[in-house]
Motif scaffolding. Structure first.
Motif, PDB file in Angstrom:
ATOM      1  N   LEU A  65      13.527  28.038   8.151  1.00 42.87           N
ATOM      2  CA  LEU A  65      14.166  28.444   9.399  1.00 42.87           C
ATOM      3  C   LEU A  65      13.343  29.573  10.006  1.00 42.87           C
ATOM      4  O   LEU A  65      13.041  30.568   9.327  1.00 42.87           O
ATOM      5  CB  LEU A  65      15.599  28.925   9.163  1.00 42.87           C
ATOM      6  N   LEU A  66      12.986  29.407  11.270  1.00 38.70           N
ATOM      7  CA  LEU A  66      12.279  30.456  12.007  1.00 38.70           C
ATOM      8  C   LEU A  66      13.300  31.179  12.871  1.00 38.70           C
ATOM      9  O   LEU A  66      13.942  30.565  13.728  1.00 38.70           O
ATOM     10  CB  LEU A  66      11.170  29.852  12.865  1.00 38.70           C
ATOM     11  N   VAL A  67      13.447  32.483  12.649  1.00 39.06           N
ATOM     12  CA  VAL A  67      14.544  33.240  13.252  1.00 39.06           C
ATOM     13  C   VAL A  67      14.025  34.495  13.944  1.00 39.06           C
ATOM     14  O   VAL A  67      13.557  35.431  13.266  1.00 39.06           O
ATOM     15  CB  VAL A  67      15.592  33.649  12.189  1.00 39.06           C
ATOM     16  N   PRO A  68      14.090  34.575  15.283  1.00 36.64           N
ATOM     17  CA  PRO A  68      13.802  35.849  15.950  1.00 36.64           C
ATOM     18  C   PRO A  68      14.893  36.878  15.624  1.00 36.64           C
ATOM     19  O   PRO A  68      16.087  36.572  15.675  1.00 36.64           O
ATOM     20  CB  PRO A  68      13.813  35.481  17.435  1.00 36.64           C
ATOM     21  N   VAL A  69      14.470  38.074  15.272  1.00 31.68           N
ATOM     22  CA  VAL A  69      15.393  39.138  14.870  1.00 31.68           C
ATOM     23  C   VAL A  69      15.317  40.280  15.871  1.00 31.68           C
ATOM     24  O   VAL A  69      14.220  40.721  16.244  1.00 31.68           O
ATOM     25  CB  VAL A  69      15.047  39.656  13.455  1.00 31.68           C
ATOM     26  N   CYS A  70      16.475  40.754  16.297  1.00 32.38           N
ATOM     27  CA  CYS A  70      16.554  41.894  17.216  1.00 32.38           C
ATOM     28  C   CYS A  70      16.709  43.176  16.400  1.00 32.38           C
ATOM     29  O   CYS A  70      17.799  43.432  15.856  1.00 32.38           O
ATOM     30  CB  CYS A  70      17.735  41.740  18.176  1.00 32.38           C
ATOM     31  N   ARG A  71      15.659  43.945  16.278  1.00 33.64           N
ATOM     32  CA  ARG A  71      15.728  45.243  15.587  1.00 33.64           C
ATOM     33  C   ARG A  71      16.200  46.266  16.612  1.00 33.64           C
ATOM     34  O   ARG A  71      15.412  47.026  17.193  1.00 33.64           O
ATOM     35  CB  ARG A  71      14.356  45.611  15.023  1.00 33.64           C
ATOM     36  N   VAL A  72      17.491  46.284  16.813  1.00 35.50           N
ATOM     37  CA  VAL A  72      18.079  47.031  17.926  1.00 35.50           C
ATOM     38  C   VAL A  72      17.771  48.517  17.837  1.00 35.50           C
ATOM     39  O   VAL A  72      17.375  49.152  18.821  1.00 35.50           O
ATOM     40  CB  VAL A  72      19.602  46.787  17.976  1.00 35.50           C
ATOM     41  N   SER A  73      17.917  49.091  16.657  1.00 34.68           N
ATOM     42  CA  SER A  73      17.716  50.542  16.522  1.00 34.68           C
ATOM     43  C   SER A  73      16.249  50.930  16.696  1.00 34.68           C
ATOM     44  O   SER A  73      15.939  52.060  17.060  1.00 34.68           O
ATOM     45  CB  SER A  73      18.218  51.013  15.155  1.00 34.68           C
ATOM     46  N   ARG A  74      15.337  49.965  16.473  1.00 36.25           N
ATOM     47  CA  ARG A  74      13.907  50.255  16.585  1.00 36.25           C
ATOM     48  C   ARG A  74      13.314  49.727  17.890  1.00 36.25           C
ATOM     49  O   ARG A  74      12.108  49.852  18.121  1.00 36.25           O
ATOM     50  CB  ARG A  74      13.169  49.668  15.376  1.00 36.25           C
ATOM     51  N   VAL A  75      14.138  49.113  18.709  1.00 30.66           N
ATOM     52  CA  VAL A  75      13.752  48.634  20.036  1.00 30.66           C
ATOM     53  C   VAL A  75      12.506  47.750  19.974  1.00 30.66           C
ATOM     54  O   VAL A  75      11.559  47.897  20.737  1.00 30.66           O
ATOM     55  CB  VAL A  75      13.534  49.804  21.029  1.00 30.66           C
ATOM     56  N   ARG A  76      12.504  46.839  19.030  1.00 28.65           N
ATOM     57  CA  ARG A  76      11.440  45.843  18.905  1.00 28.65           C
ATOM     58  C   ARG A  76      12.026  44.637  18.184  1.00 28.65           C
ATOM     59  O   ARG A  76      13.208  44.623  17.818  1.00 28.65           O
ATOM     60  CB  ARG A  76      10.243  46.397  18.140  1.00 28.65           C
TER      61      ARG A  76
END
Length: 484
Positions: free
Chosen positions: A422-433
């Motif tokens: 599974l290829l999953v884009p991850v939102c690193r919200v606290s690191r803004v990337r």
């Protein structure tokens, strides 16, 4: 003088939702964990919405905005990342004007006076599709835009060599990777608020195989559909367009809580007179996981809402209905029954959305499904559900971080169902990337097999597709099935 660019101070455009408005190219993403599988070669394409210019409105919704195509190119155990605007008619007009020209979502009567009503508002922001050697960006109120699969440059709008006679094409086509047929449709196919549906089947060479036109019960929204070997399932939920209300500047869709659901089972290779109709209780759904057929029964698995799945579209009285959670649910239609009702069975008691399968098993018996699982605390993770046992396994990226829709990639063309990644884009919200996670599709709880760091933020992607390396040369998939 050109007006200054300033986005309104609304929640939609704050924090992670702040528009990116950026094209970039990154050769070789940093590998921060694990190892990229050696035989994972090809490209993941995803499309999402971004804002080219502020609309000046405070009632914008997150599914609106110009299309941004994203590519993660896997080759030689490295991954490149490229993103480019989908240069639609709307995008080009606003680029020339240096400001927003388009108003409320899909409502052409709220556009700038300089925009003729005949101009499409399509954004190409919903789905990436690959078929017969061509890559497209799709949005359901317009025709597909062809995209160069290597550079992501926009080639132009396509009606499949004059074979699409409707004004638009679905954002949720089904590419059968075994027969290599493309199945798609258009709703409101003759224009705003019309009741026409046009269903299309294209062969591996891109030539039209079958076309069926029919009418839905009301001028509604049909965001997704599902297929089996013999039948195509069109659910008509009571999300409707009132053209008079639209002309007054109102919302393009209104949710009718007092209206029933209608479902059409359309023969995949048949005619309009062979359609079977069913009727059920009020509900809505945006996304289908899969459909299968067993004898006279057709089963549809979808993320089902007992209420309004698009709570930003009001009722006819202007009421905003309470948010309701989606649950994976099975609707069963028996073609031998003497009435038009259907059975409803909940499959999973955990809220989930953006359902996917091993794409090789679309329309066929299957047991593995994947989805975004929602936590009560607002968190999200990537879930794997075994449809035979009911077991659910979830990987969460960490506190405060979220995931976007997963894409399954088989380990080999003929590997067993669900054997792959599974290829999953991850939102690193606290690191803004962002990150891109590669998970073992049979063991998601173990965490990433590989984790790749993006130094930029992938603000939003909705749906996408995987193109294996050899398909860039052959123009088609070479997948095979094993019995489930």
């Amino acid at each position: 003088m050109v007006e200054p660019v300033k986005f309104p101070e609304v929640e939609l455009y704050e924090g992670w939702g702040e528009p990116m408005r950026t094209e970039c190219t990154i050769r070789g993403l940093e590998l921060i964990e694990g190892e990229i599988p050696a035989d994972l070669e090809g490209a993941l394409y995803k499309v999402g919405a971004d804002r080219q210019y502020p609309s000046g409105r405070t009632d914008d919704i997150f599914i609106d905005g110009e299309g941004m195509m994203h590519m993660f190119r896997f080759k030689d155990q490295q991954v490149d990342y490229v993103n480019r605007w989908v240069q639609t008619t709307r995008y080009e007009m606003q680029k020339d004007a240096k400001r927003s020209l388009f108003g409320r979502y899909r409502n052409r009567y709220t556009n700038d006076p300089s925009v003729d009503h005949s101009v499409s508002m399509g954004t190409g922001n919903t789905t990436a599709m690959f078929h017969a050697g061509h890559l497209y960006a799709l949005k359901e109120d317009d025709l597909p835009y062809e995209i160069d699969p290597e550079t992501l440059a926009t080639i132009g709008k396509s009606d499949m060599d004059g074979q699409i006679g409707s004004v638009s094409f679905t954002a949720h086509p089904k590419v059968d990777p075994v027969t290599d047929e493309l199945l798609g449709f258009s709703y409101q196919a003759k224009g705003d608020a019309t009741k026409d549906i046009a269903f299309y089947v294209f062969g591996p060479d891109g030539k039209l195989v079958n076309e069926i036109w029919f009418e839905m019960p009301y001028p509604g929204m049909v965001h997704d559909f599902a297929i089996t070997d013999e039948w195509v399932i069109f659910p008509f939920f009571p999300m409707m367009t009132d053209l008079d209300h639209v002309k007054e500047g109102g919302a393009y869709y209104e949710y009718h809580p007092d209206k029933p659901t209608h479902v059409a089972l359309v023969p995949r290779y048949g005619k309009a007179e062979d359609i079977r109709w069913f009727k059920g209780p009020n509900a809505t759904a945006g996304h289908m996981m899969n459909a299968t057929r067993e004898g006279s029964k057709v089963m549809l698995d979808l993320c089902y809402y007992d209420g309004n799945c698009f709570d930003f579209f009001p009722t006819p009285s202007g009421e905003i209905t309470p948010e309701v959670p989606p649950f994976l649910t099975r609707l069963t239609f028996d073609l031998e029954r003497n009435d038009d009702s259907y059975e409803i069975e909940r499959l999973l008691n955990v809220p989930c959305e953006m359902p996917r399968t091993d794409d090789r098993y679309q329309g066929r018996p299957y047991k593995h499904g994947y989805c975004i699982v929602r936590g009560m605390d607002g968190s999200s993770g990537t879930g794997h559900i075994n449809l035979e046992t009911g077991e659910l396994h979830v990987w969460k990226p960490g506190p405060g971080d979220t995931v976007q829709e997963a894409q399954f990639v088989p380990r080999s063309p003929d590997s067993a169902e669900g054997d792959g990644w599974l290829l999953v884009p991850v939102c690193r919200v606290s690191r803004v990337r962002s990150d891109l996670a590669v998970l073992d599709a049979q063991n998601v709880e173990a965490g990433p097999v590989a984790l790749l760091k993006l130094p930029v933020r992938v603000r939003a992607t909705f749906h996408g597709t995987w193109v294996p390396e050899e398909a860039f040369t052959t123009g088609r998939y070479n997948f095979k099935l094993q019995a489930v």
